[in-house]
Structures are given as C-alpha cells and as structure tokens.
Design a protein around this motif. Sequence first.
Motif, PDB file in Angstrom:
ATOM      1  N   UNK A 123       0.838  -1.205   0.000  1.00 28.23           N
ATOM      2  CA  UNK A 123       0.000   0.000   0.000  1.00 28.23           C
ATOM      3  C   UNK A 123       0.869   1.249   0.000  1.00 28.23           C
ATOM      4  N   UNK A 124       0.439   2.233  -0.787  1.00 26.67           N
ATOM      5  CA  UNK A 124       1.022   3.574  -0.804  1.00 26.67           C
ATOM      6  C   UNK A 124       2.515   3.558  -1.097  1.00 26.67           C
ATOM      7  N   UNK A 125       2.860   2.901  -2.209  1.00 26.36           N
ATOM      8  CA  UNK A 125       4.234   2.971  -2.679  1.00 26.36           C
ATOM      9  C   UNK A 125       4.605   4.375  -3.111  1.00 26.36           C
ATOM     10  N   UNK A 126       3.602   5.189  -3.429  1.00 22.51           N
ATOM     11  CA  UNK A 126       3.841   6.599  -3.732  1.00 22.51           C
ATOM     12  C   UNK A 126       2.780   7.436  -3.026  1.00 22.51           C
ATOM     13  N   UNK A 127       3.137   8.654  -2.705  1.00 19.92           N
ATOM     14  CA  UNK A 127       2.260   9.554  -1.960  1.00 19.92           C
ATOM     15  C   UNK A 127       2.046  10.833  -2.760  1.00 19.92           C
ATOM     16  N   UNK A 128       0.792  11.235  -2.925  1.00 17.98           N
ATOM     17  CA  UNK A 128       0.501  12.484  -3.608  1.00 17.98           C
ATOM     18  C   UNK A 128       0.841  13.684  -2.738  1.00 17.98           C
ATOM     19  N   UNK A 129       1.347  14.734  -3.361  1.00 22.39           N
ATOM     20  CA  UNK A 129       1.653  15.971  -2.634  1.00 22.39           C
ATOM     21  C   UNK A 129       0.493  16.953  -2.698  1.00 22.39           C
ATOM     22  N   UNK A 130      -0.386  16.764  -3.688  1.00 22.23           N
ATOM     23  CA  UNK A 130      -1.535  17.659  -3.872  1.00 22.23           C
ATOM     24  C   UNK A 130      -2.788  16.812  -3.977  1.00 22.23           C
ATOM     25  N   UNK A 131      -3.853  17.263  -3.352  1.00 29.50           N
ATOM     26  CA  UNK A 131      -5.108  16.536  -3.420  1.00 29.50           C
ATOM     27  C   UNK A 131      -5.967  17.112  -4.550  1.00 29.50           C
ATOM     28  N   UNK A 132      -6.295  16.270  -5.513  1.00 30.75           N
ATOM     29  CA  UNK A 132      -7.169  16.658  -6.611  1.00 30.75           C
ATOM     30  C   UNK A 132      -8.525  15.978  -6.426  1.00 30.75           C
ATOM     31  N   UNK A 133      -9.582  16.709  -6.735  1.00 32.50           N
ATOM     32  CA  UNK A 133     -10.932  16.172  -6.647  1.00 32.50           C
ATOM     33  C   UNK A 133     -11.726  16.565  -7.886  1.00 32.50           C
ATOM     34  N   UNK A 134     -12.457  15.591  -8.457  1.00 28.47           N
ATOM     35  CA  UNK A 134     -13.406  15.918  -9.514  1.00 28.47           C
ATOM     36  C   UNK A 134     -14.728  16.315  -8.853  1.00 28.47           C
ATOM     37  N   UNK A 135     -15.292  17.395  -9.309  1.00 25.55           N
ATOM     38  CA  UNK A 135     -16.562  17.898  -8.782  1.00 25.55           C
ATOM     39  C   UNK A 135     -17.558  17.941  -9.934  1.00 25.55           C
ATOM     40  N   UNK A 136     -18.651  17.217  -9.784  1.00 22.74           N
ATOM     41  CA  UNK A 136     -19.677  17.148 -10.820  1.00 22.74           C
ATOM     42  C   UNK A 136     -20.758  18.178 -10.506  1.00 22.74           C
TER      43      UNK A 136
ATOM     44  N   UNK B 296     -13.896   7.789  -7.415  1.00 21.11           N
ATOM     45  CA  UNK B 296     -13.898   9.208  -7.787  1.00 21.11           C
ATOM     46  C   UNK B 296     -12.579   9.870  -7.379  1.00 21.11           C
ATOM     47  N   UNK B 297     -11.966   9.379  -6.294  1.00 24.23           N
ATOM     48  CA  UNK B 297     -10.636   9.882  -5.926  1.00 24.23           C
ATOM     49  C   UNK B 297      -9.627   9.500  -7.006  1.00 24.23           C
ATOM     50  N   UNK B 298      -9.678   8.256  -7.455  1.00 23.42           N
ATOM     51  CA  UNK B 298      -8.786   7.828  -8.530  1.00 23.42           C
ATOM     52  C   UNK B 298      -9.070   8.592  -9.819  1.00 23.42           C
ATOM     53  N   UNK B 299     -10.345   8.895 -10.066  1.00 23.02           N
ATOM     54  CA  UNK B 299     -10.718   9.593 -11.301  1.00 23.02           C
ATOM     55  C   UNK B 299     -10.048  10.947 -11.407  1.00 23.02           C
ATOM     56  N   UNK B 300      -9.736  11.561 -10.271  1.00 22.21           N
ATOM     57  CA  UNK B 300      -9.069  12.861 -10.291  1.00 22.21           C
ATOM     58  C   UNK B 300      -7.583  12.740 -10.598  1.00 22.21           C
ATOM     59  N   UNK B 301      -7.013  11.545 -10.411  1.00 14.82           N
ATOM     60  CA  UNK B 301      -5.578  11.361 -10.610  1.00 14.82           C
ATOM     61  C   UNK B 301      -5.204  11.239 -12.078  1.00 14.82           C
ATOM     62  N   UNK B 302      -6.052  10.549 -12.858  1.00 15.88           N
ATOM     63  CA  UNK B 302      -5.689  10.279 -14.252  1.00 15.88           C
ATOM     64  C   UNK B 302      -6.939   9.924 -15.055  1.00 15.88           C
ATOM     65  N   UNK B 303      -7.008  10.343 -16.333  1.00 16.71           N
ATOM     66  CA  UNK B 303      -8.131   9.930 -17.183  1.00 16.71           C
ATOM     67  C   UNK B 303      -8.237   8.411 -17.331  1.00 16.71           C
ATOM     68  N   UNK B 304      -7.116   7.689 -17.147  1.00 19.20           N
ATOM     69  CA  UNK B 304      -7.140   6.237 -17.295  1.00 19.20           C
ATOM     70  C   UNK B 304      -8.086   5.596 -16.296  1.00 19.20           C
ATOM     71  N   UNK B 305      -8.229   6.188 -15.121  1.00 18.52           N
ATOM     72  CA  UNK B 305      -9.109   5.623 -14.095  1.00 18.52           C
ATOM     73  C   UNK B 305     -10.584   5.910 -14.382  1.00 18.52           C
ATOM     74  N   UNK B 306     -10.858   6.758 -15.374  1.00 18.43           N
ATOM     75  CA  UNK B 306     -12.252   7.097 -15.692  1.00 18.43           C
ATOM     76  C   UNK B 306     -12.812   6.273 -16.846  1.00 18.43           C
ATOM     77  N   UNK B 307     -11.973   5.451 -17.449  1.00 20.53           N
ATOM     78  CA  UNK B 307     -12.397   4.690 -18.625  1.00 20.53           C
ATOM     79  C   UNK B 307     -13.473   3.663 -18.247  1.00 20.53           C
ATOM     80  N   UNK B 308     -14.526   3.633 -19.008  1.00 24.37           N
ATOM     81  CA  UNK B 308     -15.520   2.572 -18.898  1.00 24.37           C
ATOM     82  C   UNK B 308     -16.706   2.867 -18.000  1.00 24.37           C
ATOM     83  N   UNK B 309     -16.560   3.786 -17.046  1.00 22.49           N
ATOM     84  CA  UNK B 309     -17.654   3.999 -16.100  1.00 22.49           C
ATOM     85  C   UNK B 309     -18.001   5.468 -15.874  1.00 22.49           C
ATOM     86  N   UNK B 310     -17.034   6.357 -16.057  1.00 17.50           N
ATOM     87  CA  UNK B 310     -17.281   7.750 -15.682  1.00 17.50           C
ATOM     88  C   UNK B 310     -18.300   8.415 -16.602  1.00 17.50           C
ATOM     89  N   UNK B 311     -18.193   8.144 -17.905  1.00 15.88           N
ATOM     90  CA  UNK B 311     -19.176   8.717 -18.839  1.00 15.88           C
ATOM     91  C   UNK B 311     -20.579   8.194 -18.523  1.00 15.88           C
TER      92      UNK B 311
END
Length: 476
Positions: free
Chosen positions: A331-344, A388-403
């Motif tokens: 778990x957590x091999x890398x740590x984000x320095x900034x928190x990004x959130x998608x807001x619908x 949704x947290x992952x969706x803010x990190x990269x478009x790759x995490x939004x494939x298949x379900x976000x639309x």
Amino acid sequence: MMEWTSYADAWLGRAIYEHGLGLLLLVAFVSSIAQFRALLSSTGLLPIPAYLKATKFWARPSIFGARYSDAIFLTVAWIGAGLAALTATGLTARLPWWAHTAVWAAMWLLYLSIVNVGQRWYGFMWEMIICEATFVGIFVGPASTTPSTLVVWMLIWLLIRIELGAGLIKLRGDSCWRDLTCLDFHHETQPMPGPLSWHFHHLPKPLHRMETAANHVVQLVVPFLLTAPQPVRTWAALAIALTQAWLVLSGNFAWVNFLTIVLALSLVDASVFGVSAPSMTAPDPAAQGVVIAVAAVVLVLSWWPLRNLLSKRQRMNARYNPLLICSSYGAFGSIGRVRREVVIEGTADRSLSASSQWLEYEFYGKPGDVRRRPPQVAPYHLRLGWMLWFAALSPAYRIGWFERLLARLLHGDPALLRMVRVNPFPDGPPAYVRVRLYDYRFTTRAERRQSGAWWHRDLVGTVNDPRRLREPPVRT
C-alpha cells in the motif's frame, strides 16, 4: 506447548479470528448489497452481464459464470451475509468440523464470486485479503477442537505478506518514505480522510517523522518476530495491531486495518497472559489430513509472492491465481503531494449562458463542501467514492464507467442517486452536467478558526465540458 499437529493455546486467537472475520465479512456482503444496483447490476455503471460475456470463466471463476441475473446476485450476497452473521455471533464455531468447514467454504466461494465479477469496484487490496483470510478460515476448525499449528503458520505467512509487502514497497517507491516526510502530505491526500485526519495532518513535523520511522520498524522488522517462539510472537502481533489501530484513527481504508488487527490478534497466545486453554478434543483425522494437504498447496503457491517480495520490481498488489490464494499485498508505494478532486455540477437551464446556475453533487465519503468535516466510514467501503478519488488522478481511471455516471445523473437514475449524499436536483434531473477539477487542502488552524471550514479549494480546470442528455432513458 506447541506440537506439530495442534496448538492448544491458540484457542483465544481462533475465537478472535472467527468473530472478527465473521463481522467484517458481514460488512463486506452488506456493502455489496447496498451498492450493487448502481455499480454492477444489469443497468449499473459496469454491468456484470457484459463483463461475463467478455471474460473466460477460468480467468475469473464465479458462481455467476453458470447463470446470472440481478436476483441471483442479491441472493448470493444475502446468503453470504446470513452466514457471516451466524459466524460473527459464534454459532458457526459450535458446529461439527464438517459443518463448520462447509459454512466457511460457502462464505469464501460466495464472496470470491462477487469479487471476480466486481471489476474496478472490487479491485482493492482488502478485497483480495478478505478472500484469502476467509479461505484460511475454512480450516481453523470449530471451538471444540484443538487449533492446527499449520493453520497458525498460514496466518503468520498471510500477515507477513501484508506487513512486509507494504513496508518494502514504500522503501522501493516514493523517496518521501526514505527521508521520513511522507506524512507531511499523506493525511491530507489519502483517498478518504476521516474525522481526525485534519488533526493528524497538523501534528508537529518531528512527530510525523517519528510516525514514519515507527511504521518502517513495524512493517520491516516486526513481521520477522512473528516466526519467533512465544511470548515474542504475541508481543509482535500486538505491536502490529496497535499500529493498525493508529491507522484506523487517521483515515478511512475500508476494512483493511480492521482485518489486519484481527489477523494479528489471532496470533496472540492466551498462555502469555496466564489464561488456560478450555477443554478441547483432538481434530478429526480427516480434518487433519485436509489441513496437511492444503498447507502443502499453500507452500507451493507461496513461491510467487516470495519472489515478488525479493524483487527490485516488486508489484504492490498482485494476484497469481483466480482463487486469490497467496497473493502479494502492499500500500502507498507513492504519496501524492496535492489533493485533486473531480466535482460534478449540474444546471437546470435549458439554454446555457454566463449566468447559468451550476449546482454541485456531493458523494458519500468524498470531500465536497469545504465546511463538511470528513466522516467516519470504515470499515464500510464506499466504492464509488474511492473511484472518484482515482478519477481525479488520471483519465485512465475514468475509462468505462465515468461517462456512464454522467449519463445516469442526466437520466436521474434512482439507484445512482441513492449513492449521492447531496442531490441538488430533487425534483428532476438537470439539463446539463459538467465536471471540474479542484485542488483541495486542509485549512490551517487560523483559517479553521476564522471560517469554520475543514478544507480550502482552488479551481484547476474543466474535466468535461457541459453535456446534455442524448441517450434514451435508462430502465431501472
């Protein structure tokens, strides 16, 4: 005294294991029932029927490979919840060994079947761990018989993989783990902060360094002490449980910390505290034979996770067989320095203009309103909030379900709206939706006193331009 075939003083750990894992399985099954319609049903964001058509049975074996319907899924989940409830209350432990084995095997098969069709929603390490822990539970035996030493070693090996895997991936990953600065960011940028995360974030930086260093000791040194004789093993297990309790207080990680606590406490030797074992009988010879055979299989399958632990290219979470036995964890091999959130956001205006009023949807467990304190969610798992947290990190995490998520909001899908904490359009769906990206950070102590807000946010940009309904209504 430990013997090769049985370990009488493990009776307390076995009781903790049965009650604790039974309760967490109940949470897992109930969360599957509650979130199924919106996420996995025939009209969900990632429908199971489409997945079954595209997947070979032996790649993801599941009860649903033989026959699937939404009603069958819910029946499977409710049966699993019922069996888990019986186990949590201790009724399963009173059964004869063959019936006890059958109940645990059923819970394992039912939940594995759900995980193997769960796609992204079930792609988390705690889903893998609870499947493997339940598999081991098949062989723990009822309360009337002496626990098996081989089963105790299966639990030790599972806990070592969880702890050592997490520790090594940190050292091999983000440099902030090596310079002890990761906790300057982690409490703020973790996927789902808890009620105390703001306070943990504002602890003095020297204490953050101490936290990180202590974490390294517990994950990289203490696991080896689990292989030592008693009472060393018990004290090592208690150290791991205490560290996991600290993580429970600092954030929401579904049931992984609770499950690790259960696994650790299952290795506690009652005799260390001067408590004598109750009267028990020797395991049935047939049961002993099964345990020996399974232990041999586990030994063979352990080659893959062991190789992964020793590899410089260690994989954080890896499955090596479709039954989720002897997987690798981390778990957590890398740590984000900034928190990004998608807001619908949505608007009821049929014709867009600069004066159009946009209103925000808020999802359970996910930061939205800056004045809302992060909630306590764990051990429950809010799968959509995590994705949704992952969706803010990269478009790759939004494939298949976000639309599809956006389309369901435009349709006003009742199943999805039940997973929305704040629906700004209670009288009907919006005409348009859009998605914006924000940077969130915890407020400072001064900002908190002045505004009462837990978060401060800044607009980064737009993820999706305004879109309107173009699809036919979704049947639910």
